[in-house]
Design a protein around this motif. Structure first.
Motif, short mmCIF file in Angstrom:
data_model
loop_
_atom_site.label_atom_id
_atom_site.label_comp_id
_atom_site.label_asym_id
_atom_site.label_seq_id
_atom_site.Cartn_x
_atom_site.Cartn_y
_atom_site.Cartn_z
N ASP A 1 -16.30 -0.05 7.40
CA ASP A 1 -15.30 -0.17 8.52
C ASP A 1 -14.08 -0.95 8.20
O ASP A 1 -13.77 -1.93 8.60
CB ASP A 1 -16.02 -0.87 9.61
N MET A 2 -13.56 -0.23 6.84
CA MET A 2 -12.41 -1.17 6.56
C MET A 2 -11.07 -1.21 7.20
O MET A 2 -10.90 -0.13 7.86
CB MET A 2 -12.07 -0.55 5.14
N THR A 3 -10.13 -2.20 7.03
CA THR A 3 -9.04 -2.28 7.69
C THR A 3 -7.80 -1.71 7.02
O THR A 3 -7.60 -1.97 5.79
CB THR A 3 -8.63 -3.57 8.10
N LYS A 4 -6.95 -0.99 7.61
CA LYS A 4 -5.95 -0.43 6.85
C LYS A 4 -5.03 -1.55 6.80
O LYS A 4 -4.41 -2.13 7.85
CB LYS A 4 -5.24 0.76 7.60
N VAL A 5 -4.43 -1.80 5.64
CA VAL A 5 -3.49 -2.98 5.38
C VAL A 5 -1.81 -2.66 5.00
O VAL A 5 -1.09 -3.36 4.81
CB VAL A 5 -3.89 -4.01 4.45
N GLY A 6 -1.81 -1.29 4.78
CA GLY A 6 -0.80 -0.71 4.25
C GLY A 6 -0.80 0.57 3.51
O GLY A 6 -1.70 1.34 3.68
N TYR A 7 0.46 0.90 2.83
CA TYR A 7 0.28 2.25 2.36
C TYR A 7 0.99 2.22 0.87
O TYR A 7 1.71 1.40 0.49
CB TYR A 7 0.98 3.43 3.29
N PHE A 8 0.82 3.46 0.14
CA PHE A 8 1.58 3.22 -1.20
C PHE A 8 2.51 4.39 -1.08
O PHE A 8 2.47 5.53 -1.07
CB PHE A 8 0.49 3.53 -2.27
N TYR A 9 3.79 3.97 -1.08
CA TYR A 9 5.05 4.66 -1.21
C TYR A 9 5.41 5.35 -2.55
O TYR A 9 5.62 4.44 -3.22
CB TYR A 9 6.26 4.03 -0.51
N THR A 10 5.35 6.61 -2.51
CA THR A 10 5.63 7.08 -3.80
C THR A 10 6.09 8.71 -3.70
O THR A 10 5.71 9.18 -2.46
CB THR A 10 4.41 7.39 -4.60
#
Length: 264
Positions: free
Chosen positions: A44-53
């Protein structure tokens, strides 16, 4: 580059000092990506961001880990970052293939982020074509591992205790010379490049992979994630069991089931 999710009262922490970074290679059967799905869903991990590429094919879709109608309409993109501070674990999930000739720029950006965020080590979950194994690789388990020299010093002894089998090097010129041997991971996507770059940059990296074929690769994902769990103990181990892992809701759509109403 990593872009943190905005949060009320501030933004997400962009540093993961001492964390283990777990990510998939986009490889044969998508085994690594399926295994990462199991980790995120089960813990149940929390989304903390994204990898912009610009190195990945753009995509957007519904929340693949939805547990109720309320969160099913959250949007997800091609490369997102999840965290579990209690286990010092951060996960990068990659959901789309690479654009041609973009392997190297992605690896450089990723490893730069690893150093900047001060991750302690990186674990890559991958796969390789079963039909391209040499004679030695046909023997025993279909699972293999690789360690960079810096990580070998720290955990090499543990791998020996677990009776894990290191990925063999194969003849560079089969049938002509067996003296020149190279690391060969057919179908492994960015696996070899990430590993060799990490060796040269002094990054602690492990690669765990399974030989497999294209098809229904869910069983392969369970085998690979149980292999990882032998080492990292993410969940309480049960011998040859898949019941300890929570299957994400998105897996209902893997083989052409109807689209979720929330998309419309």
């Amino acid at each position: 580059m990593f872009v943190p999710c905005g949060r009320p009262g501030g933004s997400a922490d962009t540093r993961f000092e001492g964390f283990t970074l777990l990510l998939p290679a986009v490889s044969v059967g998508n085994v690594g990506q399926l295994a990462i799905d199991l980790v995120i869903s089960t813990l149940d991990m929390t989304k903390v961001g994204y990898f912009y590429t610009d190195c990945l094919v753009p995509m957007v879709g519904n929340n693949p880990y939805a547990t109720a109608e309320e969160n099913s309409m959250e949007l997800s993109i091609n490369a997102e970052v999840y965290s579990l501070p209690s286990k010092k674990l951060v996960v990068l999930q990659i959901r789309s293939p690479f654009i041609k000739n973009k392997y190297r720029p992605f690896c450089e950006t990723l490893l730069s982020w690893v150093k900047g965020s001060r991750c302690a080590r990186v674990v890559v979950l991958s796969s390789s074509h079963a039909y391209q194994r040499d004679d030695e690789q046909l023997l025993g388990t279909p699972l293999r591992y690789l360690l960079t020299p810096d990580l070998e010093k720290a955990v090499g002894g543990l791998m020996q205790e677990l009776n894990w089998k290191e990925m063999e090097k194969v003849a560079a010129y089969p049938g002509i010379s067996d003296t020149d041997k190279v690391l060969h991971i057919p179908g492994g996507g960015i696996t070899k490049l990430l590993f060799t770059e990490s060796c040269s940059k002094g990054i602690q990296m492990a690669v765990l992979l399974k030989f497999c074929s294209e098809g229904d690769n869910i069983p392969d994902a369970f085998v690979l994630i149980n292999y990882l769990n032998e080492w990292l103990q993410l969940v309480k181990s049960e011998v040859n069991s898949s019941s300890q892992w929570k299957i994400p809701s998105s897996w209902r759509l893997l083989f052409g089931n109807g689209l979720p109403p929330a998309l419309f």
